[in-house]
Design an enzyme around this catalytic site. Sequence first.
Site, PDB file in Angstrom:
ATOM      1  N   SER A   7       5.861 -15.236  -1.589  1.00 60.42           N
ATOM      2  CA  SER A   7       6.638 -14.685  -0.475  1.00 60.42           C
ATOM      3  C   SER A   7       6.411 -13.184  -0.369  1.00 60.42           C
ATOM      4  O   SER A   7       6.713 -12.424  -1.296  1.00 60.42           O
ATOM      5  CB  SER A   7       8.125 -14.971  -0.671  1.00 60.42           C
ATOM      6  OG  SER A   7       8.857 -14.265   0.308  1.00 60.42           O
ATOM      7  N   HIS A  30       3.760 -17.068   2.340  1.00 56.16           N
ATOM      8  CA  HIS A  30       5.074 -17.256   2.961  1.00 56.16           C
ATOM      9  C   HIS A  30       5.555 -15.909   3.512  1.00 56.16           C
ATOM     10  O   HIS A  30       5.630 -14.926   2.776  1.00 56.16           O
ATOM     11  CB  HIS A  30       6.041 -17.790   1.908  1.00 56.16           C
ATOM     12  CG  HIS A  30       7.390 -18.160   2.437  1.00 56.16           C
ATOM     13  ND1 HIS A  30       7.672 -19.380   2.994  1.00 56.16           N
ATOM     14  CD2 HIS A  30       8.538 -17.447   2.481  1.00 56.16           C
ATOM     15  CE1 HIS A  30       8.940 -19.414   3.355  1.00 56.16           C
ATOM     16  NE2 HIS A  30       9.498 -18.250   3.062  1.00 56.16           N
ATOM     17  N   ASP A  32       8.580 -14.021   5.516  1.00 55.73           N
ATOM     18  CA  ASP A  32       9.986 -14.121   5.939  1.00 55.73           C
ATOM     19  C   ASP A  32      10.265 -13.168   7.085  1.00 55.73           C
ATOM     20  O   ASP A  32      10.130 -11.956   6.938  1.00 55.73           O
ATOM     21  CB  ASP A  32      10.899 -13.748   4.766  1.00 55.73           C
ATOM     22  CG  ASP A  32      10.888 -14.806   3.686  1.00 55.73           C
ATOM     23  OD1 ASP A  32      11.123 -15.979   4.020  1.00 55.73           O
ATOM     24  OD2 ASP A  32      10.640 -14.455   2.524  1.00 55.73           O
ATOM     25  N   MET A  34      13.118 -11.699   9.506  1.00 51.65           N
ATOM     26  CA  MET A  34      14.585 -11.566   9.552  1.00 51.65           C
ATOM     27  C   MET A  34      14.976 -10.614  10.672  1.00 51.65           C
ATOM     28  O   MET A  34      14.358  -9.561  10.843  1.00 51.65           O
ATOM     29  CB  MET A  34      15.085 -10.996   8.226  1.00 51.65           C
ATOM     30  CG  MET A  34      14.643 -11.801   7.024  1.00 51.65           C
ATOM     31  SD  MET A  34      15.241 -11.026   5.528  1.00 51.65           S
ATOM     32  CE  MET A  34      14.580 -12.165   4.309  1.00 51.65           C
ATOM     33  N   HIS A  63       8.450 -18.097   8.123  1.00 56.56           N
ATOM     34  CA  HIS A  63       9.837 -18.574   8.010  1.00 56.56           C
ATOM     35  C   HIS A  63      10.721 -17.702   8.898  1.00 56.56           C
ATOM     36  O   HIS A  63      11.005 -16.560   8.559  1.00 56.56           O
ATOM     37  CB  HIS A  63      10.231 -18.470   6.520  1.00 56.56           C
ATOM     38  CG  HIS A  63      11.633 -18.853   6.218  1.00 56.56           C
ATOM     39  ND1 HIS A  63      12.210 -18.635   4.971  1.00 56.56           N
ATOM     40  CD2 HIS A  63      12.601 -19.442   6.971  1.00 56.56           C
ATOM     41  CE1 HIS A  63      13.453 -19.073   4.985  1.00 56.56           C
ATOM     42  NE2 HIS A  63      13.724 -19.556   6.182  1.00 56.56           N
ATOM     43  N   MET A  65      13.939 -16.485  10.141  1.00 50.72           N
ATOM     44  CA  MET A  65      15.395 -16.393   9.940  1.00 50.72           C
ATOM     45  C   MET A  65      15.932 -15.601  11.124  1.00 50.72           C
ATOM     46  O   MET A  65      16.310 -14.435  11.023  1.00 50.72           O
ATOM     47  CB  MET A  65      15.699 -15.719   8.601  1.00 50.72           C
ATOM     48  CG  MET A  65      15.531 -16.699   7.446  1.00 50.72           C
ATOM     49  SD  MET A  65      15.484 -15.894   5.850  1.00 50.72           S
ATOM     50  CE  MET A  65      13.744 -15.566   5.740  1.00 50.72           C
ATOM     51  N   MET A 134      16.518 -24.235   1.362  1.00 48.72           N
ATOM     52  CA  MET A 134      16.850 -22.893   0.865  1.00 48.72           C
ATOM     53  C   MET A 134      17.696 -23.056  -0.395  1.00 48.72           C
ATOM     54  O   MET A 134      18.764 -23.666  -0.359  1.00 48.72           O
ATOM     55  CB  MET A 134      17.649 -22.120   1.923  1.00 48.72           C
ATOM     56  CG  MET A 134      16.866 -21.707   3.154  1.00 48.72           C
ATOM     57  SD  MET A 134      15.436 -20.678   2.823  1.00 48.72           S
ATOM     58  CE  MET A 134      16.150 -19.297   1.958  1.00 48.72           C
ATOM     59  N   ASP A 168      12.695 -22.768  -1.379  1.00 46.13           N
ATOM     60  CA  ASP A 168      12.585 -21.327  -1.135  1.00 46.13           C
ATOM     61  C   ASP A 168      13.772 -20.596  -1.753  1.00 46.13           C
ATOM     62  O   ASP A 168      14.905 -20.732  -1.278  1.00 46.13           O
ATOM     63  CB  ASP A 168      12.530 -21.093   0.381  1.00 46.13           C
ATOM     64  CG  ASP A 168      12.258 -19.641   0.739  1.00 46.13           C
ATOM     65  OD1 ASP A 168      12.030 -18.827  -0.171  1.00 46.13           O
ATOM     66  OD2 ASP A 168      12.280 -19.341   1.948  1.00 46.13           O
TER      67      ASP A 168
HETATM   68  C1  DX5 Z   1      14.981 -15.489   1.260  1.00 48.37           C
HETATM   69  C2  DX5 Z   1      13.554 -15.765   1.580  1.00 48.37           C
HETATM   70  C3  DX5 Z   1      12.698 -16.102   0.431  1.00 48.37           C
HETATM   71  C4  DX5 Z   1      12.568 -15.017  -0.597  1.00 48.37           C
HETATM   72  C5  DX5 Z   1      12.317 -15.642  -1.935  1.00 48.37           C
HETATM   73  O1  DX5 Z   1      15.703 -15.381   2.441  1.00 48.37           O
HETATM   74  O2  DX5 Z   1      13.457 -16.842   2.488  1.00 48.37           O
HETATM   75  O3  DX5 Z   1      11.407 -16.504   0.869  1.00 48.37           O
HETATM   76  O4  DX5 Z   1      11.533 -14.120  -0.330  1.00 48.37           O
HETATM   77  O5  DX5 Z   1      12.288 -14.634  -2.891  1.00 48.37           O
HETATM   78  P1  DX5 Z   1      12.444 -14.920  -4.439  1.00 48.37           P
HETATM   79  O6  DX5 Z   1      11.308 -15.783  -4.862  1.00 48.37           O
HETATM   80  O7  DX5 Z   1      12.399 -13.553  -5.019  1.00 48.37           O
HETATM   81  O8  DX5 Z   1      13.777 -15.610  -4.631  1.00 48.37           O
HETATM   82 ZN    ZN Z   2      11.513 -17.708   3.042  1.00 52.11          ZN
END
Ligand code: DX5
Ligand code: ZN
Length: 208
Positions: A7, A30, A32, A34, A63, A65, A134, A168
């Site tokens: 990620s 991956h 993210d 946001m 991903h 969010m 999640m 995740d």
């Molecule tokens: C959280 C993200 C994850 C995050 C995971 O909202 O969707 O992808 O980056 O990070 P780690 O592996 O550090 O928990």
């Molecule tokens: Zn994620």
Amino acid sequence: MVYIAPSLLAADFSALGQEVARIERADLLHIDIMDGHFVPNISFGPAVVAALRDKTKLLFDVHLMLEKPLAYIPAFRKAGADIITFHVECGEDPQELIQAIRASGAQAGCAISPETPVSAIGEWGKRLRQVTVMSVKPGFGGQTMKVEALRKIFQLKARFPGLLVEVDGGVNLETAPLCKAAGADILVAGTSVFQAEDPYLEMRCLAI
Ligand code: DX5
Ligand code: ZN
């Protein structure tokens, strides 16, 4: 056989191109996204995704969010997303989102937050490539896995045998074997991979 998806959220943001090169032998990247509404944090937009596209051959597992992600699907596809995942809690119609993602040429995924039951995914789930469980509260890296996620992995594999299940949040050398034993196909790993001295060694250990 399990796929490892580092990620980008745990990478050094001042050197993203070099960070991506460090994990080139992973299976997916991956990313993210946001928006500061669906989750309190803000991360990357399509321009950052596009800037990384020619730095790596890795599949981009994006991903979202986001509240109301529908309008952003074409921009992320254009930026190079191969898989686009929306949250079932995003406030838009899942079937419309799947349709739009597939029409864009990407593959569709759906994520469920820790408080959301597997039953929130209807029969339309069969049209997805993957479901993301999640295992932490969405929005931040570096949290501890909520092991209730393991039950959801089992439930999803039983209900949708043809789908890939991604986990995740909080994946590390202790939690990865549990996820794999429950049937997970893709492990997202931010902190554990990017903070490792040797990301390849870490990924190999996670994949055992
Ligand atoms: C959280 C993200 C994850 C995050 C995971 O909202 O969707 O992808 O980056 O990070 P780690 O592996 O550090 O928990
Ligand atoms: Zn994620």
